[in-house]
Design a protein around this motif. Structure first.
Motif, PDB file in Angstrom:
ATOM      1  N   ASP A  73      55.375  34.453  44.833  1.00  0.00           N
ATOM      2  CA  ASP A  73      54.854  35.761  45.249  1.00  0.00           C
ATOM      3  C   ASP A  73      55.853  36.594  46.041  1.00  0.00           C
ATOM      4  O   ASP A  73      55.489  37.590  46.672  1.00  0.00           O
ATOM      5  CB  ASP A  73      53.551  35.606  46.048  1.00  0.00           C
ATOM      6  CG  ASP A  73      52.374  35.246  45.152  1.00  0.00           C
ATOM      7  OD1 ASP A  73      52.353  35.709  43.999  1.00  0.00           O
ATOM      8  OD2 ASP A  73      51.495  34.492  45.601  1.00  0.00           O
TER       9      ASP A  73
ATOM     10  N   SER B  21      47.426  40.647  38.255  1.00  0.00           N
ATOM     11  CA  SER B  21      46.411  39.702  38.725  1.00  0.00           C
ATOM     12  C   SER B  21      45.437  39.374  37.607  1.00  0.00           C
ATOM     13  O   SER B  21      45.010  40.255  36.865  1.00  0.00           O
ATOM     14  CB  SER B  21      45.650  40.275  39.930  1.00  0.00           C
ATOM     15  OG  SER B  21      44.932  41.446  39.550  1.00  0.00           O
TER      16      SER B  21
ATOM     17  N   ASP C  87      42.829  35.553  36.408  1.00  0.00           N
ATOM     18  CA  ASP C  87      42.425  34.209  36.803  1.00  0.00           C
ATOM     19  C   ASP C  87      43.580  33.216  36.720  1.00  0.00           C
ATOM     20  O   ASP C  87      43.707  32.310  37.545  1.00  0.00           O
ATOM     21  CB  ASP C  87      41.274  33.735  35.916  1.00  0.00           C
ATOM     22  CG  ASP C  87      40.054  34.628  36.011  1.00  0.00           C
ATOM     23  OD1 ASP C  87      40.201  35.854  35.842  1.00  0.00           O
ATOM     24  OD2 ASP C  87      38.950  34.110  36.261  1.00  0.00           O
TER      25      ASP C  87
ATOM     26  N   GLU D  28      46.741  33.455  39.387  1.00  0.00           N
ATOM     27  CA  GLU D  28      46.523  32.890  40.719  1.00  0.00           C
ATOM     28  C   GLU D  28      47.286  31.578  40.918  1.00  0.00           C
ATOM     29  O   GLU D  28      47.607  31.205  42.044  1.00  0.00           O
ATOM     30  CB  GLU D  28      45.026  32.626  40.943  1.00  0.00           C
ATOM     31  CG  GLU D  28      44.189  33.871  41.166  1.00  0.00           C
ATOM     32  CD  GLU D  28      42.747  33.517  41.495  1.00  0.00           C
ATOM     33  OE1 GLU D  28      42.495  32.365  41.898  1.00  0.00           O
ATOM     34  OE2 GLU D  28      41.879  34.395  41.351  1.00  0.00           O
TER      35      GLU D  28
ATOM     36  N   LYS E 137      37.826  38.720  37.617  1.00  0.00           N
ATOM     37  CA  LYS E 137      38.299  40.058  37.952  1.00  0.00           C
ATOM     38  C   LYS E 137      37.172  41.088  37.892  1.00  0.00           C
ATOM     39  O   LYS E 137      37.230  42.115  38.561  1.00  0.00           O
ATOM     40  CB  LYS E 137      39.428  40.459  36.997  1.00  0.00           C
ATOM     41  CG  LYS E 137      40.118  41.760  37.371  1.00  0.00           C
ATOM     42  CD  LYS E 137      41.333  42.001  36.503  1.00  0.00           C
ATOM     43  CE  LYS E 137      42.011  43.312  36.881  1.00  0.00           C
ATOM     44  NZ  LYS E 137      43.212  43.571  36.076  1.00  0.00           N
TER      45      LYS E 137
END
Length: 901
Positions: free
Chosen positions: A80, A439, A441, A444, A679
């Motif tokens: 990140d 972004s 699922d 992540e 989302k």
């Protein structure tokens, strides 16, 4: 190495039209994108493209509403943290090399996608199978059409779709099974509808457990018990034998294995099929006689057939019938598998599945392995099949696979047994994700996030369901630091020390692949897939390439529309194989704990996990919720009313969704769409309910049947929130939908929240006004007298005041507006009615009014309201609304007039 990191993109026009291909289903529609000052301004269907001839569905029509940079991944991220491309590439290469050196090549894997272009697919396959030396590359196309692939290979010797779209228009009988084409492949459905108008003898039979939009328009609907398709077609073959409906000369000359096949089918009498499929004998006879009486028949099938633990056998039972009647290899005939993704076929061509090599060659064939390795000049070649999708993530879960590179797909939403997939990703040592969004699922869990180009920035080729290769030309330059997938993969390959990946343009990748398809393609290695006629294309010729159906070689320099016309196949005997198949029920059966069965599928205006369609407000106006559709009898037993929020449980998971009580569902059966995820909803990922049962041959998971229970969720407070900007949600239930003015949230809590708790969610520095009336509360927020937020709270259920949308477009709201907004009372039904036609914003109320005033056909509605005159996706629903005004129409099963054979 730095020189290799320079963006190598084709230039795009500042003005004019760019011809490309739609980003959605396997129909492969051509699109004309008009550019003005370097921006895409309008989009229309390409009039001369042979897949669509200018038609587009509602999703394709609104493609340009999905290309903004909201939620785009624009820079590489490691843990990140923003890094340069060089560091990102080195991180991936170093980690993969380290794991391979310590644990072997099978400790790493790629999971790719039918959203990728053929060039992307090819380079990924080349790296994994020819240089890393593992078969561990599989694709999300495993989830949609791998059973069809296996059946075609088993019957024909090669993965060959023998039909073309023109066959759908030139047949006498079209059998649609496992396909709601009116919603999933609308442009093909429009072509079918037009063919019916031209040819009054054209009949359509739909095999579907539920009354889908497609079934509602059929001449005959067979609502068979879910999962019993093999018995239906075995029974058909037996009926044809008994009524002299077989082509015995074709069977003798062009097939083998017929006797063994009939030994199984002969047991499937009308009574046995009727009992097994739970359908009346008289309806069976209508279907069987219609097939018998038709000289030309196309059977078109999709996910409802493929997504099964016996999907290969289901496909095979369809192929058996066509072989036995000689209804194959000629116009208007054949078993036609329709793919769900824009380049699922391209993935099959390049070996994107774990059990294939490129160009329709086989991993377990030593000659094929030597041929491919020699052509690639690679240090090794995969010697065995890799892990198929479900097994691949099982091996991540067990620790056998330690690194995964996921490209252009979202397995945390699409793969079955979602809880197990989450566990696998949590413990995976190294996860790389290439995507165009910042972004979802799956992201992540990513250690490295690589920004890839989306549809409008991609440049390459795709192959549609009829084997037609089309150019997908980029209309915009890559945003931010995004790169093409083939480019990212090539850079990682170079960083790992491999040669043969120094591509500068997708044309170089494509012509290499085309050359491989013709390389030593003769004798025992002869393969029908051959596009070597395109292997010498220059960059300019590649850019100008027009849509063409393979094979494309010396024999077919302009491509080939009709395969198997000579009755010869790709088997060693040149004969097609009958395979005896025994009907099997789904493995995930109902029981006392889970007494209802669950089917799944797509909505008309949404696509996959809504990464693209979720951005377009026009596409949320038709059906904006992940409903659980349930029969009134089943709802009554569970004390559920329409609109109640319910908990749906299966053996492996649970989800929460609103209930939609409808007669279109047979008692004992439920349906829910596949699109919603974390989302867009709190807990509506339907894959959480399915176990990871797969077809033993294809590895395709069963996603059309599982046992469930349904229970009303106890909630104390419901809130409809309309707001200009997104916000972080925390509720026991929530749903988020894009609107023309911003976002519509639905939130519900098990315990009531105060007004201050609701207003604190937004942090808005505006003027809050409220009104309370018993169990309801209305709150609005104004900033400079402009409406920026509205909240409607209820103790019973959502009020859904969608009519307030227009007030967000006003620069200032009047005192009268404020009174209306705070009252929560809808001005009129016209403003609360749901939209049926997304193209022209036509509501159900307007349609009903027009019918009451005399419109009695879809054509007349189009003339008065324009609905159905653009993409045509709403036509089946328009007809359904017309039918609802005729009490008799709802009780009649359409009958096909047939002639006894």
């Amino acid at each position: 190495m730095q020189s290799q990191l320079i963006n190598r993109q084709s230039s795009v026009k500042d003005q004019g039209i760019v011809q490309s291909t739609c980003a959605y289903c396997g129909v492969g529609c051509g699109v004309d994108i008009t550019l003005s000052q370097g921006k895409a301004s309008t989009l229309k269907g390409t009039p001369e493209h042979p897949a669509n001839f200018g038609r587009l569905c509602v999703k394709g029509t609104h493609l340009l509403e999905t290309i903004d940079l909201t939620d785009r991944l624009l820079v590489p991220l490691v843990n990140d943290n923003e890094v340069c491309w060089q560091d990102a590439i080195d991180t991936v290469a170093t980690k993969f090399k380290g794991i391979i050196n310590e644990h072997g090549p099978d400790a790493v894997a790629f999971y790719v996608s039918g959203q990728m272009l053929t060039e992307d697919y090819y380079v990924a396959n080349k790296l994994m199978k020819g240089f890393i030396g593992s078969g561990n590359i599989d694709t999300n196309s495993r989830l949609c059409m791998s059973s069809a692939v296996s059946a075609y290979k088993r019957a024909f010797g090669e993965d060959i779709v023998p039909c073309s779209y023109t066959d759908l228009e030139n047949t006498d009988l079209l059998v649609l099974t496992g396909s709601n084409a009116a919603w999933t492949h609308p442009v093909l459905f429009q072509r079918i509808e037009r063919a019916k108008q031209i040819n009054p003898n054209f009949k359509v039979v739909v095999v579907d457990p539920r009354v889908s939009a497609t079934a509602a328009t059929a001449d005959l609907h067979l609502p068979i018990k879910p999962g019993t398709d093999t018995a239906l077609f075995n029974g058909l073959l037996n009926y044809l034998l008994e009524h002299d409906g077989l082509d015995n000369e074709y069977i003798r000359q062009s097939t083998e294995g017929f006797t063994n096949c009939m030994s199984e089918c002969s047991a499937w009498t009308l009574d046995k099929v009727s009992n097994f499929c739970a359908i009346e004998t008289k309806i069976l006879i209508q279907f069987y006689q219609c097939f018998l009486a038709s000289d030309k028949v196309v059977t078109m099938y999709s996910m409802g057939i493929n997504q099964s633990t016996s999907g290969v056998d289901k496909c095979q039972s369809i192929i058996n019938v066509h072989l036995a009647t000689g209804k194959i290899g000629k116009e208007g005939c054949g078993p036609f598998s329709i793919t769900g993704q824009p380049n699922a076929m391209g993935g099959r061509e390049v070996g994107g599945l774990a059990n294939q090599l490129a160009a329709h060659m086989e991993i377990e064939n030593e000659q094929h392995r030597d041929l491919v390795q020699t052509f690639w000049q690679s240090p090794c070649i995969a010697e065995k099949q890799g892990a198929k999708a479900v097994d691949l993530f099982d091996q991540i879960h067990s620790g056998k696979i330690k690194a995964i590179w996921i490209m252009a797909t979202n397995p945390l939403v699409s793969l079955p047994d979602n809880a197990k997939i989450i566990q696998a990703m949590e413990q995976c040592e190294f996860v790389v994700v290439s995507d165009c969004v910042s972004s979802n699922d799956t992201l992540e869990f990513a250690d490295v996030k690589l920004p890839a180009t989306p549809w409008i920035e991609k440049n390459g080729t795709v192959t549609n369901s009829e084997r037609r290769i089309s150019r997908q030309r980029n209309s915009l330059m890559p945003a931010g630091q995004a790169k093409h997938d083939w480019e990212i993969i090539s850079l990682v390959a170079q960083a790992m020390g491999y040669k043969g990946f120094d591509y500068n343009h997708p044309q170089q990748v494509f012509t290499e692949f085309a050359s491989l398809s013709g390389y030593k393609n003769e004798g025992d290695n002869s393969r029908i897939f051959d596009i070597s006629g395109l292997s010498a294309l220059t960059e300019n010729q590649y850019d100008l390439m027009q849509p063409v159906q393979w094979p494309i070689n010396e024999k077919y320099p302009l491509g080939c529309k009709q395969l198997f016309a000579n009755g010869e196949y790709a088997t060693s005997s040149a004969k097609a194989s009958f395979i005896a198949v025994t009907p099997k029920l789904p493995e995930q059966q109902i029981n006392d704990t889970y007494p209802l069965s669950l089917n799944s599928g797509r909505y008309r205006d949404q696509w996959h996990t809504m990464t693209r369609t979720g951005k377009a407000a026009k596409l949320t106006q038709h059906l904006a919720k992940p409903f659980l559709s349930i029969n009134p009898l089943d709802a009554k037993k569970a004390n559920i009313e329409n609109g109640d929020i319910v908990t749906v449980r299966s053996k492996v998971g649970e989800i929460i969704a609103p209930a939609n009580i409808t007669d279109e569902q047979t008692s004992g059966q439920c349906f829910m769409p596949i699109h919603w995820n974390k989302k867009f909803a709190s807990n509506a990922t339907i894959s959480a309910l399915y176990q990871s049962n797969v077809d033993p041959i294809s590895g395709q998971p069963e996603a059309k049947y599982t046992g469930i229970s349904v229970e009303k969720l106890s909630l104390a407070q419901y809130g409809d929130i309309f707001v200009s900007d997104e916000f972080a949600v925390n509720a026991d239930y929530w749903l988020k939908t894009k609107t023309t003015f911003g976002w519509h949230y639905q939130m519900a809590h098990a315990e009531e929240k105060t007004v201050s708790q609701w207003t604190a969610l937004f942090g808005l520095n505006g003027e809050w006004l409220s009104f309370e009336n018993g169990n309801t509360k209305q709150l609005i927020c104004l900033v400079n007298n402009k409406l920026v937020c509205a909240i409607y709270l209820s103790a019973e259920r959502f009020s859904e005041p969608l009519w307030i949308s227009e007030y967000f477009s006003k620069e200032t709201v009047s005192f009268a507006d404020i009174q209306l907004l705070l009252s929560g009372a809808a001005p009129s039904r016209e403003q609360t009615s749901r939209k049926v036609c997304s193209c022209f914003n036509v509501s159900e109320y307007q349609i009903e009014q027009a019918i009451e005033q005399g419109c009695s056909s879809v054509t007349e509605l189009g003339e008065q309201l324009k609905c159905g005159t653009n993409c045509g996706s709403c036509k089946p629903e328009l007809q359904s609304i017309i039918n609802s005004f005729d009490a008799e129409a709802n009780d009649i099963i359409p009958i096909v007039e047939v002639v006894n054979g």
